[in-house]
Design a protein around this motif. Structure first.
Motif, PDB file in Angstrom:
ATOM      1  N   ARG A   1     -30.145 -63.190  37.733  1.00  0.00           N
ATOM      2  CA  ARG A   1     -29.201 -64.284  37.760  1.00  0.00           C
ATOM      3  C   ARG A   1     -28.073 -63.860  36.414  1.00  0.00           C
ATOM      4  O   ARG A   1     -27.075 -63.959  36.500  1.00  0.00           O
ATOM      5  N   ILE A   2     -28.732 -63.678  35.373  1.00  0.00           N
ATOM      6  CA  ILE A   2     -28.105 -63.294  34.320  1.00  0.00           C
ATOM      7  C   ILE A   2     -27.301 -62.095  34.221  1.00  0.00           C
ATOM      8  O   ILE A   2     -26.111 -61.935  34.077  1.00  0.00           O
ATOM      9  N   GLU A   3     -27.719 -61.003  34.948  1.00  0.00           N
ATOM     10  CA  GLU A   3     -27.152 -59.841  35.066  1.00  0.00           C
ATOM     11  C   GLU A   3     -26.023 -60.020  36.106  1.00  0.00           C
ATOM     12  O   GLU A   3     -24.827 -59.277  35.947  1.00  0.00           O
TER      13      GLU A   3
ATOM     14  N   TYR B   1     -26.240 -65.795  47.094  1.00  0.00           N
ATOM     15  CA  TYR B   1     -27.525 -65.252  46.403  1.00  0.00           C
ATOM     16  C   TYR B   1     -27.899 -66.010  44.980  1.00  0.00           C
ATOM     17  O   TYR B   1     -29.134 -66.303  44.536  1.00  0.00           O
ATOM     18  N   PHE B   2     -26.743 -66.213  44.386  1.00  0.00           N
ATOM     19  CA  PHE B   2     -27.028 -66.923  42.839  1.00  0.00           C
ATOM     20  C   PHE B   2     -27.511 -68.316  43.244  1.00  0.00           C
ATOM     21  O   PHE B   2     -28.657 -68.627  42.270  1.00  0.00           O
TER      22      PHE B   2
ATOM     23  N   LYS C   1     -17.688 -59.232  33.286  1.00  0.00           N
ATOM     24  CA  LYS C   1     -17.112 -57.639  33.120  1.00  0.00           C
ATOM     25  C   LYS C   1     -15.926 -57.551  34.209  1.00  0.00           C
ATOM     26  O   LYS C   1     -14.739 -56.976  33.847  1.00  0.00           O
ATOM     27  N   LYS C   2     -15.889 -57.807  35.457  1.00  0.00           N
ATOM     28  CA  LYS C   2     -14.978 -57.849  36.459  1.00  0.00           C
ATOM     29  C   LYS C   2     -13.946 -58.675  35.987  1.00  0.00           C
ATOM     30  O   LYS C   2     -12.513 -58.312  36.225  1.00  0.00           O
ATOM     31  N   ILE C   3     -14.066 -59.893  35.472  1.00  0.00           N
ATOM     32  CA  ILE C   3     -13.004 -60.761  35.009  1.00  0.00           C
ATOM     33  C   ILE C   3     -12.203 -60.099  33.776  1.00  0.00           C
ATOM     34  O   ILE C   3     -11.191 -60.227  33.606  1.00  0.00           O
TER      35      ILE C   3
END
Length: 125
Positions: free
Chosen positions: A89-91, A74-75, A98-100
């Motif tokens: 894409r920024i989101e 998707y990216f 956040k996940k990292i």
């Protein structure tokens, strides 16, 4: 020396060696559309450009931080759609950060737990 207009390309074997990625994985990424600009000659041989190598670095980064191949596709696809997908894409990337960060916090708690155990075991000597 290459002509300024000449595009430097790399074979799949060269890319595998440069990027420490198997040729199988490179073919898979290409077949899944993660590398949409990989060129092929009349024999079907893949030719990778510097842009493809940059994409591989990004794919590897995103994959190694837990992003699914579907999200990575998707990216990639939305990148080639241009400015109209910039916010999405920024989101997507912000969510990945956040996940990292959550993973880092979790790993730090594991380090603390292991260090406590080492301390207990050291005191038992």
């Amino acid at each position: 020396m290459t002509h300024p207009d000449e595009v430097v390309t790399f074979t799949i074997g060269q890319v595998a060696n440069l990027k420490k990625i198997s040729t199988y994985t490179l073919r898979y990424y290409d077949e899944k559309g993660l590398l949409p600009k990989v060129m092929r000659d009349q024999n079907g041989t893949r030719h990778f450009t510097r842009e493809d190598l940059q994409w591989l670095d990004m794919i590897k980064c995103l994959k190694n931080t837990g992003m699914s191949l579907e999200q990575i596709k998707y990216f990639v696809d939305s990148t080639y759609q241009g400015a109209k997908t910039l916010e999405q894409r920024i989101e997507l990337l912000k969510n990945q950060v956040k996940k990292i960060n959550l993973t880092i916090l979790e790993q730090q708690s594991y380090i603390e737990q292991i260090n406590k155990k080492i301390k207990v075991l050291t005191n038992e000597k």
